[in-house]
Design an enzyme around this catalytic site. Structure first.
Site, PDB file in Angstrom:
ATOM      1  N   GLU A  41      12.127 -27.037 -14.202  1.00  0.00           N
ATOM      2  CA  GLU A  41      13.341 -25.932 -13.860  1.00  0.00           C
ATOM      3  C   GLU A  41      12.483 -24.647 -15.745  1.00  0.00           C
ATOM      4  OE1 GLU A  41      16.443 -26.242 -14.032  1.00  0.00           O
ATOM      5  OE2 GLU A  41      17.172 -24.847 -12.303  1.00  0.00           O
ATOM      6  N   GLU A  58      21.218 -34.595 -19.153  1.00  0.00           N
ATOM      7  CA  GLU A  58      22.051 -33.625 -18.437  1.00  0.00           C
ATOM      8  C   GLU A  58      23.796 -34.093 -17.666  1.00  0.00           C
ATOM      9  OE1 GLU A  58      20.944 -30.253 -16.348  1.00  0.00           O
ATOM     10  OE2 GLU A  58      22.082 -30.390 -14.692  1.00  0.00           O
ATOM     11  N   ARG A  75      20.975 -40.022 -14.792  1.00  0.00           N
ATOM     12  CA  ARG A  75      19.815 -39.134 -13.205  1.00  0.00           C
ATOM     13  C   ARG A  75      18.944 -40.466 -13.525  1.00  0.00           C
ATOM     14  NH1 ARG A  75      18.369 -33.828 -13.587  1.00  0.00           N
ATOM     15  NH2 ARG A  75      20.844 -33.443 -13.771  1.00  0.00           N
ATOM     16  N   ARG A 127      15.337 -37.712  -6.926  1.00  0.00           N
ATOM     17  CA  ARG A 127      16.036 -37.388  -7.788  1.00  0.00           C
ATOM     18  C   ARG A 127      17.452 -37.637  -7.352  1.00  0.00           C
ATOM     19  NH1 ARG A 127      19.600 -33.590  -9.494  1.00  0.00           N
ATOM     20  NH2 ARG A 127      17.826 -32.039 -10.494  1.00  0.00           N
ATOM     21  N   CYS A 148      26.072 -29.617 -13.958  1.00  0.00           N
ATOM     22  CA  CYS A 148      25.960 -28.350 -12.840  1.00  0.00           C
ATOM     23  C   CYS A 148      26.758 -28.732 -11.809  1.00  0.00           C
ATOM     24  CB  CYS A 148      24.438 -28.591 -13.503  1.00  0.00           C
ATOM     25  SG  CYS A 148      23.837 -26.658 -12.559  1.00  0.00           S
ATOM     26  N   ARG A 162      17.632 -34.152  -5.458  1.00  0.00           N
ATOM     27  CA  ARG A 162      16.373 -32.962  -5.173  1.00  0.00           C
ATOM     28  C   ARG A 162      15.065 -33.835  -5.316  1.00  0.00           C
ATOM     29  NH1 ARG A 162      12.627 -29.604  -8.185  1.00  0.00           N
ATOM     30  NH2 ARG A 162      12.445 -31.121 -10.123  1.00  0.00           N
ATOM     31  N   THR A 178      25.554 -26.961  -9.604  1.00  0.00           N
ATOM     32  CA  THR A 178      23.648 -26.865  -8.481  1.00  0.00           C
ATOM     33  C   THR A 178      23.594 -28.064  -7.843  1.00  0.00           C
ATOM     34  OG1 THR A 178      22.642 -26.683 -10.281  1.00  0.00           O
ATOM     35  CG2 THR A 178      22.840 -24.872  -9.573  1.00  0.00           C
ATOM     36  N   ARG A 231       9.820 -24.167  -8.900  1.00  0.00           N
ATOM     37  CA  ARG A 231       9.566 -24.656 -10.124  1.00  0.00           C
ATOM     38  C   ARG A 231       7.707 -24.301 -10.794  1.00  0.00           C
ATOM     39  NH1 ARG A 231      14.386 -28.631 -11.439  1.00  0.00           N
ATOM     40  NH2 ARG A 231      16.510 -27.556 -10.436  1.00  0.00           N
TER      41      ARG A 231
HETATM   42  P1  ADP Z   1      15.439 -32.373 -12.160  1.00  0.00           P
HETATM   43  O1  ADP Z   1      16.991 -31.825 -13.199  1.00  0.00           O
HETATM   44  O2  ADP Z   1      15.090 -32.311 -11.306  1.00  0.00           O
HETATM   45  O3  ADP Z   1      15.036 -33.539 -13.040  1.00  0.00           O
HETATM   46  P2  ADP Z   1      13.466 -30.655 -14.316  1.00  0.00           P
HETATM   47  O4  ADP Z   1      13.177 -29.363 -13.425  1.00  0.00           O
HETATM   48  O5  ADP Z   1      14.096 -30.901 -15.332  1.00  0.00           O
HETATM   49  O6  ADP Z   1      14.404 -31.487 -12.313  1.00  0.00           O
HETATM   50  O7  ADP Z   1      11.868 -31.305 -13.900  1.00  0.00           O
HETATM   51  C1  ADP Z   1      11.831 -33.040 -14.608  1.00  0.00           C
HETATM   52  C2  ADP Z   1      10.919 -33.235 -15.093  1.00  0.00           C
HETATM   53  O8  ADP Z   1      10.190 -33.864 -13.391  1.00  0.00           O
HETATM   54  C3  ADP Z   1       9.658 -32.481 -14.983  1.00  0.00           C
HETATM   55  O9  ADP Z   1       9.081 -33.060 -16.220  1.00  0.00           O
HETATM   56  C4  ADP Z   1       8.797 -32.015 -13.469  1.00  0.00           C
HETATM   57  O10 ADP Z   1       7.558 -31.596 -14.087  1.00  0.00           O
HETATM   58  C5  ADP Z   1       8.976 -33.519 -12.896  1.00  0.00           C
HETATM   59  N1  ADP Z   1       8.386 -33.143 -11.887  1.00  0.00           N
HETATM   60  C6  ADP Z   1       9.198 -32.805 -10.790  1.00  0.00           C
HETATM   61  N2  ADP Z   1       9.076 -32.937 -10.046  1.00  0.00           N
HETATM   62  C7  ADP Z   1       7.949 -33.696  -9.513  1.00  0.00           C
HETATM   63  C8  ADP Z   1       6.307 -34.295  -8.888  1.00  0.00           C
HETATM   64  N3  ADP Z   1       7.188 -33.761  -7.093  1.00  0.00           N
HETATM   65  N4  ADP Z   1       5.561 -34.827  -9.587  1.00  0.00           N
HETATM   66  C9  ADP Z   1       5.625 -34.270 -10.517  1.00  0.00           C
HETATM   67  N5  ADP Z   1       6.680 -34.475 -11.785  1.00  0.00           N
HETATM   68  C10 ADP Z   1       7.648 -33.919 -11.440  1.00  0.00           C
HETATM   69  C1  CIR Z   2      20.611 -21.660 -15.211  1.00  0.00           C
HETATM   70  O1  CIR Z   2      21.605 -21.228 -14.715  1.00  0.00           O
HETATM   71  O2  CIR Z   2      19.976 -21.230 -15.424  1.00  0.00           O
HETATM   72  C2  CIR Z   2      20.863 -22.891 -16.052  1.00  0.00           C
HETATM   73  N1  CIR Z   2      22.033 -23.123 -16.426  1.00  0.00           N
HETATM   74  C3  CIR Z   2      20.579 -23.920 -15.250  1.00  0.00           C
HETATM   75  C4  CIR Z   2      21.278 -24.159 -13.710  1.00  0.00           C
HETATM   76  C5  CIR Z   2      20.405 -24.506 -12.247  1.00  0.00           C
HETATM   77  N2  CIR Z   2      20.722 -25.919 -12.785  1.00  0.00           N
HETATM   78  C6  CIR Z   2      19.842 -27.199 -12.007  1.00  0.00           C
HETATM   79  O3  CIR Z   2      19.776 -26.758 -11.156  1.00  0.00           O
HETATM   80  N3  CIR Z   2      20.018 -28.288 -12.516  1.00  0.00           N
END
Ligand code: ADP
Ligand code: CIR
Length: 355
Positions: free
Chosen positions: A313, A224, A228, A125, A270, A279, A272, A308
Site C-alpha cells: 500500500e 497495525e 496478522r 493474509r 482499520c 486480503r 477496510t 497496489r
Molecule cells: P497488508 O496490509 O495486506 O499486509 P501491505 O500492502 O502493507 O499489505 O503489504 C505488506 C507486504 O506484503 C509488502 O511488502 C508487500 O510487497 C507484500 N506482498 C503483498 N502481496 C504479495 C505477494 N502476492 N507476493 C509477495 N509479497 C506480497
Molecule cells: C489510508 O487511508 O490511505 C490509510 N489510512 C490506509 C487505509 C487502508 N488500509 C488498509 O487497507 N489496511
C-alpha cells in the site's frame, strides 16, 4: 463528554480540512452534520472523534483516513464509520450482518497461472485482534508486551511445515530488518498514516515477526493489528497458500480468543479490514495492461480488485510488478473473498492475452 480543548481542536482542524482537497472517504463522509453529531462523543476508553480522524486530517492523500482507536469506536462513531464501510466494502449496509466464517474447501481453488507466465508470488493474509485488549492508540506499553507474550507463545505450538520462530523487533539489527522488508516478509517502519493515528507508540516494544524455515507462514505482532497471519509462496498455487493459512489459524484458534462483532465480523483497527479480514494478493506482471495504469485500475476495479505497488500500500510499482488483491472483505465469506481475487486475476490474464 469531550473536554473544551479537544472540542476546540476538532473545530479548528475540521475547518482547515474543509478547505483541503482530498479524495479520501473521510472527506466524502465527514459532513458538517455528521461532524456536529459526533464532535462531543467519547467512548468508554476515553477516545474522541479526533482520535478517529487525526490520521486522515494530517494526510489528505489517505484513501480512507480513519481508524477505530478502540473497539467501541465503531459504535460510538457509527454515523461516520457506517457510510465509509458501505462505500469501501461495496454496499455493506448498516442493516447488513457479516456472515459467519466459512473457509470452504481449499482443494476446490484453481491454480492462478498454470503456465507460470504472469504470477510471481501469491499471498493470503488475515488479521485478528485479541479479546479484552484495546486497539493501538489506547494501548499501554504493558498491553504491547502482554499481547506479544500471548501471540508468540501460541505460535510456538505450530508444528510440521508450520513450525517456526518468533523474532522480536527489539534487538533485531537494521540490516536483518531491512532485508526482511525488501523480501516482502516484514512490515515497514515509519508508516505516516499509522504514526498519525498514534498506532506506533512505544515502538519497537511488543512488535515482531514469526516465520517458518521456508518463510511460507508468517505472523506479524502488534503492527497495525494485534496479529496478522500470512501464508505466501512463489508462483500461483493459491490452493496451497490458502490451505496453509487455514491450517495455521485453526491451530491458533485453540489457544487465542479473537474479538468478533455480531454485525461486523472480526474486529480490526482499520475499517477496510473488518469482516473476513482477508486480503488475497498476487505479485503479477501484466505489461500490456499496465501500460495505462489508470485504465488498468479501472479494469481491476470492475472485478472488485485493488492495485497496489510492489512494496504494498502507498508504494510504486518496481520493474512492472503490481500487487493485485480483493478489495472488499465484508459481507462475503472467506472462500468468496479468496475466489473474488482468483476469478478476477483469471479475467485480467485473459484480457492481457487478448491485447
Ligand atoms: P497488508 O496490509 O495486506 O499486509 P501491505 O500492502 O502493507 O499489505 O503489504 C505488506 C507486504 O506484503 C509488502 O511488502 C508487500 O510487497 C507484500 N506482498 C503483498 N502481496 C504479495 C505477494 N502476492 N507476493 C509477495 N509479497 C506480497
Ligand atoms: C489510508 O487511508 O490511505 C490509510 N489510512 C490506509 C487505509 C487502508 N488500509 C488498509 O487497507 N489496511
Amino acid at each position: 463528554k469531550v473536554d473544551p480543548a479537544t472540542l476546540q481542536k476538532l473545530e479548528s482542524e475540521f475547518a482547515k480540512f474543509c478547505e483541503v482537497e482530498s479524495k479520501s472517504l473521510l472527506k466524502k463522509y465527514l459532513s458538517r452534520e455528521v461532524f456536529d453529531k459526533l464532535k462531543t462523543k467519547k467512548t468508554r476508553f476515553g477516545s474522541s472523534l479526533l482520535d478517529v480522524i487525526q490520521s486522515g486530517l494530517k494526510n489528505p492523500d489517505s484513501g480512507v483516513g480513519l481508524y477505530a482507536c478502540d473497539p467501541e469506536a465503531y459504535q460510538t462513531f457509527a454515523a461516520l464509520f457506517d457510510p465509509v464501510i458501505e462505500d469501501y466494502h461495496r454496499g455493506f449496509k448498516p442493516t447488513d450482518v457479516h456472515p459467519p466464517p466459512n473457509w470452504g474447501d481449499p482443494s476446490k481453488v484453481p491454480s492462478l497461472d498454470p503456465q507460470n507466465k504472469y504470477v510471481i508470488s501469491t499471498r493470503v493474509r488475515c488479521a485478528r485482534s485479541l479479546e479484552n485488549f484495546p486497539f493501538n492508540p489506547t494501548m499501554t506499553k504493558q498491553h504491547y508486551i502482554d499481547i506479544q507474550v500471548k501471540i508468540s507463545t501460541a505460535l510456538k505450538a505450530l508444528d510440521g511445515e508450520l513450525k517456526g520462530q518468533y523474532y522480536p523487533l527489539e534487538g533485531m539489527d537494521k540490516t536483518t530488518q531491512q532485508k526482511l522488508i525488501d523480501d516482502h516478509f516484514l512490515f515497514k517502519e515509519g508508516d505516516r498514516f499509522l504514526q498519525d493515528a498514534r498506532a506506533c507508540e512505544f515502538w519497537p516494544t511488543g512488535r515482531g515477526i514469526f516465520y517458518n524455515d521456508a518463510k511460507t507462514l508468517l505472523s506479524w505482532c502488534n503492527e497495525e493489528d494485534h496479529m496478522r497471519l500470512i501464508s505466501m509462496q512463489k508462483g500461483g498455487d493459491l490452493s496451497a497458500v490458502y490451505k496453509r493459512l487455514i491450517d495455521a489459524l485453526t491451530k491458533l484458534e485453540r489457544q487465542l480468543k479473537f474479538s468478533k462483532h455480531d454485525r461486523l465480523g472480526f474486529l480490526t483497527f482499520c475499517p477496510t479490514n473488518l469482516g473476513t479480514t482477508i486480503r488475497a494478493s498476487v505479485h503479477i506482471k501484466l505489461p500490456k495492461l499496465a501500460q495505462d495504469l489508470a485504465k488498468f485500475e479501472e479494469i481491476a476495479g470492475a472485478y472488485n480488485l485493488q492495485v497496489r505497488g510492489t512494496r504494498g500500500e502507498h508504494s510504486e510499482s518496481e520493474g512492472g510488478v503490481y500487487d493485485v488483491s480483493n478489495k472488499r472483505r465484508m459481507g462475503l465469506t472467506e472462500f468468496e473473498a479468496l475466489m473474488e481475487m482468483g476469478n478476477g486475476i483469471a479475467e485480467l490474464i485473459k484480457k492481457e492475452e487478448s491485447m
